[in-house]
Design a protein around this motif. Structure first.
Motif, mmCIF file in Angstrom:
data_model
loop_
_atom_site.group_PDB
_atom_site.id
_atom_site.type_symbol
_atom_site.label_atom_id
_atom_site.label_comp_id
_atom_site.label_asym_id
_atom_site.label_seq_id
_atom_site.Cartn_x
_atom_site.Cartn_y
_atom_site.Cartn_z
ATOM 1 N N PHE A 124 0.827 -1.211 0.000
ATOM 2 C CA PHE A 124 0.000 0.000 0.000
ATOM 3 C C PHE A 124 0.863 1.264 0.000
ATOM 4 O O PHE A 124 0.678 2.153 -0.832
ATOM 5 C CB PHE A 124 -0.934 -0.008 1.215
ATOM 6 N N TRP A 128 1.193 4.571 -2.698
ATOM 7 C CA TRP A 128 0.478 5.768 -2.272
ATOM 8 C C TRP A 128 0.962 6.997 -3.052
ATOM 9 O O TRP A 128 2.152 7.270 -3.149
ATOM 10 C CB TRP A 128 0.670 5.991 -0.777
ATOM 11 N N VAL A 132 -2.288 4.397 -5.995
ATOM 12 C CA VAL A 132 -3.240 4.427 -4.883
ATOM 13 C C VAL A 132 -3.366 5.888 -4.491
ATOM 14 O O VAL A 132 -2.397 6.503 -4.024
ATOM 15 C CB VAL A 132 -2.763 3.565 -3.690
ATOM 16 N N ILE A 204 -1.274 -5.560 -2.063
ATOM 17 C CA ILE A 204 -1.414 -4.930 -3.368
ATOM 18 C C ILE A 204 -0.163 -5.260 -4.169
ATOM 19 O O ILE A 204 0.949 -4.887 -3.778
ATOM 20 C CB ILE A 204 -1.570 -3.400 -3.241
ATOM 21 N N ALA A 229 -8.259 5.674 -1.959
ATOM 22 C CA ALA A 229 -8.274 5.254 -0.564
ATOM 23 C C ALA A 229 -8.511 6.456 0.340
ATOM 24 O O ALA A 229 -7.893 7.509 0.155
ATOM 25 C CB ALA A 229 -6.961 4.570 -0.195
#
Length: 302
Positions: A124, A128, A132, A204, A229
């Motif tokens: 994750f 980011w 994401v 992920i 997210a």
């Protein structure tokens, strides 16, 4: 600057909001110190969008250009350090840095941003800000028409789904647990063909931050090209609260229309004050804070 300890304004945080405030103050010949760690929250984001004249530029390029412009004003100084202590003193405030230096100022601006709390999902954090993502305005156009997941639940998930549905018709909600929606919300989601997957996410899979697929606890997987997210966050600095600044119910520094906090002489701007995380808004609120503080200094000294 090393021998100068007294300033009219100290700005803690030297990204877009802090630099914008510094420019307004520097152009009014105010003696200003910017203290910045050099670690902005969007440092992993490859490109910045939705800011006219800078659309599609790297965030670091925007901030470096801004810093160079601001430091042309000779009354503005920049220190790469971290403010770790603050207290009210006679005629202003004392700031203590990680390197052990003490500075004094009549006014303080907190442009310290917020710190996202990464989810405990393998891969994750590496994705980011790249694939994401958090904001349809900042990233949505680049992922238009893509296979998109929304990792959220409840009202936040429903809101994101309604926004993202305008950008792609391939939207799936990943609630990572039991869904929390009202009956009318579930009906609306079904009407737009938005599936809900409640199975817990374990990982992920990605390539250099580009999402490939989501792995679920039951061993299944699902291909996605983008994943929104909604993350919890904390204030990046605890100094505002230590000085008595109030937070909103959502955890942002509470400010008035001119970026003033409830503590006289302390102002805040940028992402630490509102949920609309954008470079453009950070620049705007910083400019307001700088101009208002200059006006206060004029009132006090004229």
């Amino acid at each position: 600057m090393a021998d100068i300890k007294y300033f009219e304004v100290i700005i803690i945080g030297g990204s877009y909001a802090g630099l914008s405030a510094a420019m307004a103050l520097g152009r009014s010949l105010r003696k200003v110190l910017i203290i910045d760690s050099g670690l902005p929250c969007n440092r992993q984001t490859p490109y910045s969008h939705n800011f006219i004249t800078h659309d599609g530029e790297k965030p670091s390029e925007i901030s470096e250009k801004a810093k160079a412009e601001v430091l042309k004003y000779q009354t503005v100084s920049f220190l790469k350090d971290i403010a770790i202590g603050a207290e009210k003193v006679d005629e202003g405030f004392k700031i203590i840095t990680q390197s052990g230096i003490e500075f004094y100022a009549k006014k303080i601006i907190f442009a310290t941003g917020i710190k996202d709390t990464m989810l405990d999902i393998k891969g994750f954090a590496e994705c980011w800000g790249i694939s994401v993502i958090h904001c349809p305005y900042c990233h949505g156009y680049e992922f238009r028409g893509k296979v998109t997941g929304i990792l959220a639940n409840g009202a936040r998930a429903f809101h994101l789904a309604s926004m993202v549905n305008n950008l792609t018709d391939q939207v799936t909600l990943l609630t990572n647990g039991k869904p929390d929606f009202k009956d009318e919300q579930i009906l609306k989601l079904k009407q737009h063909g938005i599936q809900i997957i409640e199975t817990a996410i374990t990982a992920i899979e990605h390539q250099d931050g580009i999402i490939q697929q989501v792995i679920f606890a039951d061993g299944t997987s699902r291909r996605f090209e983008a994943l929104y997210a909604a993350l919890p966050f904390t204030q990046h600095s605890n100094l505002p609260v230590s000085l008595g600044c109030e937070l909103t119910e959502h955890g942002y520094i509470k400010v008035g229309p001119f970026q003033e906090t409830n503590i006289d002489g302390i102002y805040a701007c940028g992402d630490n004050t509102n949920m609309m995380r954008s470079v453009a808004l950070a620049v705007s609120t910083g400019g307001i804070a700088g101009a208002v503080i200059n006006g206060k200094l004029v009132e006090e000294n004229f």
